[in-house]
Design an enzyme around this catalytic site. Structure first.
Site, PDB file in Angstrom:
ATOM      1  N   THR A 130       0.827  -1.206   0.000  1.00  0.00           N
ATOM      2  CA  THR A 130       0.000   0.000   0.000  1.00  0.00           C
ATOM      3  C   THR A 130       0.863   1.259   0.000  1.00  0.00           C
ATOM      4  O   THR A 130       0.386   2.329  -0.378  1.00  0.00           O
ATOM      5  CB  THR A 130      -0.907   0.027   1.245  1.00  0.00           C
TER       6      THR A 130
ATOM      7  N   GLY B 261      17.532 -11.224   3.234  1.00  0.00           N
ATOM      8  CA  GLY B 261      16.593 -11.843   2.293  1.00  0.00           C
ATOM      9  C   GLY B 261      15.389 -12.501   2.957  1.00  0.00           C
ATOM     10  O   GLY B 261      14.774 -13.385   2.377  1.00  0.00           O
ATOM     11  N   ALA B 262      15.031 -12.056   4.169  1.00  0.00           N
ATOM     12  CA  ALA B 262      13.908 -12.673   4.873  1.00  0.00           C
ATOM     13  C   ALA B 262      12.679 -11.771   4.889  1.00  0.00           C
ATOM     14  O   ALA B 262      11.706 -12.047   5.580  1.00  0.00           O
ATOM     15  CB  ALA B 262      14.323 -13.026   6.299  1.00  0.00           C
ATOM     16  N   GLY B 263      12.735 -10.671   4.130  1.00  0.00           N
ATOM     17  CA  GLY B 263      11.593  -9.756   4.111  1.00  0.00           C
ATOM     18  C   GLY B 263      11.526  -8.895   5.363  1.00  0.00           C
ATOM     19  O   GLY B 263      10.475  -8.377   5.711  1.00  0.00           O
TER      20      GLY B 263
ATOM     21  N   SER C  64      17.883  -4.270   3.757  1.00  0.00           N
ATOM     22  CA  SER C  64      18.392  -3.196   2.895  1.00  0.00           C
ATOM     23  C   SER C  64      18.103  -1.813   3.484  1.00  0.00           C
ATOM     24  O   SER C  64      18.975  -0.950   3.498  1.00  0.00           O
ATOM     25  CB  SER C  64      17.862  -3.313   1.467  1.00  0.00           C
TER      26      SER C  64
ATOM     27  N   ASP D 154       9.814   0.978   4.627  1.00  0.00           N
ATOM     28  CA  ASP D 154      10.924   0.360   5.364  1.00  0.00           C
ATOM     29  C   ASP D 154      11.904   1.412   5.875  1.00  0.00           C
ATOM     30  O   ASP D 154      12.339   1.374   7.024  1.00  0.00           O
ATOM     31  CB  ASP D 154      11.670  -0.634   4.459  1.00  0.00           C
TER      32      ASP D 154
ATOM     33  N   TYR E  72       7.777  -7.900  -7.777  1.00  0.00           N
ATOM     34  CA  TYR E  72       7.440  -6.688  -7.001  1.00  0.00           C
ATOM     35  C   TYR E  72       7.141  -5.532  -7.948  1.00  0.00           C
ATOM     36  O   TYR E  72       6.105  -4.883  -7.855  1.00  0.00           O
ATOM     37  CB  TYR E  72       8.599  -6.334  -6.065  1.00  0.00           C
TER      38      TYR E  72
HETATM   39  C1  GLA Z   1       9.079  -4.044   0.434  1.00  0.00           C
HETATM   40  C2  GLA Z   1       9.235  -2.574   0.031  1.00  0.00           C
HETATM   41  C3  GLA Z   1       8.259  -1.686   0.776  1.00  0.00           C
HETATM   42  C4  GLA Z   1       6.829  -2.224   0.677  1.00  0.00           C
HETATM   43  C5  GLA Z   1       6.783  -3.715   1.000  1.00  0.00           C
HETATM   44  C6  GLA Z   1       5.435  -4.313   0.745  1.00  0.00           C
HETATM   45  O1  GLA Z   1       9.456  -4.201   1.771  1.00  0.00           O
HETATM   46  O2  GLA Z   1      10.549  -2.137   0.303  1.00  0.00           O
HETATM   47  O3  GLA Z   1       8.325  -0.374   0.292  1.00  0.00           O
HETATM   48  O4  GLA Z   1       6.272  -1.955  -0.581  1.00  0.00           O
HETATM   49  O5  GLA Z   1       7.731  -4.451   0.264  1.00  0.00           O
HETATM   50  O6  GLA Z   1       4.489  -3.804   1.614  1.00  0.00           O
END
Ligand code: GLA
Length: 386
Positions: free
Chosen positions: A36, A121-123, A127, A171, A220
């Site tokens: 979003t 790399g785990a979300g 970064s 993030d 993405y």
């Molecule tokens: C990654 C991107 C964020 C966001 C999320 C999904 O973490 O860096 O900006 O878009 O995905 O919510």
């Protein structure tokens, strides 16, 4: 973390022969509001205890030298030479330096040593953690102020234009500006945020599937394009809308026939997710944890069926958690295609739920996951060495 910072300072002294200052910036978990942010909508992340530390001291010239203790590698960069990405970890540091300068902030050369315990790399935004921590260190070395929100925007720009990932602001924002004990409700259009305290009886439980799909970056960007296409196709009916943020769920339904089914479903995820984020904020603030959990479960279903960014292992973990006593809700967190789930759990149930997830995942998916409790932490700052 202070012990680790001292250790890093010692390593810096051995390597570069002078005393550094140590900056820190955290990774994040997102409670709700996925994809979003780049649709100018709402998100609700919290900063993690996992951090990236950058020990740094200024140099007399305009060179940057960066050593990664995690990878045992050194990279050099000249602030006055033409910038080109190297397609490795150092892009996050040098990209931030380039964009800080482009924003009008004149940097000094610096030596830097980087360390992290954010799972890669785990979300969980490893970064953003390195970008924001490097920004803090570079600004400090240059004697310039660290302003969380403007710096988050510079870091996002580094990722968009230097690294080549079209991420949103979530993030970097929460890594720069996170608050201990709270999630942040961020309005990604106005860049205003509100603290959403996590009640003392609640825990955020993160389960790492240890799955990462290789095409994640391309997928993405493809989701982002689908959302932009939706806005273009809806404009003739809805007027000069700037982003899916401007579309209400009933307006989208009323114009369903204007959109190919795939684009419709991508848009439906975003417009319903925005509503769920606000509902989750209301629920957490009023102690209605059941309602918050419901919104999280609905978000998981929407990511799985409409936005199609989950994967079988993540769906398995989320469904398993949703059925356990003491769990209010569970969903994938982050960009998608693997990574982690986040569950809202009663504190008293944490051990039982952790074990059930580890055991269930091994039996159901034949894999070893990893489960940990997250305590929301502060955003970036300087670490005291004494
Ligand atoms: C990654 C991107 C964020 C966001 C999320 C999904 O973490 O860096 O900006 O878009 O995905 O919510």
């Amino acid at each position: 973390m202070i012990a680790k910072a001292r250790e890093l300072a010692k390593e810096f002294l051995l390597r570069f022969g002078r005393e550094p200052k140590v900056s820190r910036a955290p990774g994040r978990v997102n409670l709700i509001g996925e994809h979003t942010d780049y649709n100018e909508g709402f998100v609700m992340p919290a900063a993690l205890e996992f951090v990236t530390l950058v020990a740094a001291a200024p140099r007399a010239d305009r060179r940057l030298r960066v050593h990664s203790t995690t990878l045992g590698e050194m990279r050099e960069f000249d602030l006055d030479a033409a910038a080109r990405a190297r397609h490795d970890w150092s892009d996050y540091v040098f990209g931030v330096a380039v964009m800080l300068e482009k924003s009008g902030r004149r940097l000094k050369g610096a030596d830097l040593v980087v360390w992290t315990d954010v799972p890669l790399g785990a979300g969980l935004s490893s970064s953003a953690a390195i970008e924001v921590s490097a920004a803090h260190a570079l600004l400090l070395s240059a004697g310039l102020p660290f302003e969380p929100v403007p710096v988050a925007k510079v870091c996002q720009r580094a990722e968009n234009d230097y690294v080549g990932m079209r991420c949103g602001i979530m993030d970097q924002f929460v890594s720069a500006r996170g608050v201990k004990g709270a999630a942040l409700l961020i309005d990604c259009r106005t860049l205003e945020s509100r603290n959403v305290p996590i009640a003392p009886n609640l825990r955020l439980l993160i389960a790492n599937s240890k799955v990462r799909h290789q095409h994640a970056g391309g997928e993405y960007n493809a989701r982002r394009e689908a959302c932009e296409e939706g806005v273009r196709l809806l404009r003739p009916a809805l007027g000069p809308i700037a982003a899916l943020r401007d579309v209400a769920p009933d307006e989208l339904d009323a114009n369903r026939k204007r959109l190919p089914d795939l684009i419709f479903r991508r848009c439906r995820h975003i417009v319903t997710e925005n509503a769920r984020v606000l509902e989750a904020e209301r629920a957490l603030k009023s102690g209605d944890f059941v309602a918050c959990g419901k919104a999280m479960n609905a978000s998981q279903a929407s990511m799985r069926d409409d936005f199609e960014i989950t994967c079988p292992e993540i769906d398995f973990l989320a469904t398993l958690a949703q059925g356990l006593e003491g769990v209010y809700g569970s969903r994938m967190t982050g960009g998608g295609f693997g990574g982690c789930t986040v569950s809202l759990v009663e504190a008293s149930a944490v051990e039982r739920v952790t074990q059930a997830l580890i055991d269930g995942y091994r039996v159901g998916c034949g894999r070893d996951g990893e489960v940990f409790v997250c305590s929301p932490s502060d955003g970036a700052g300087l670490l005291p060495l004494e």
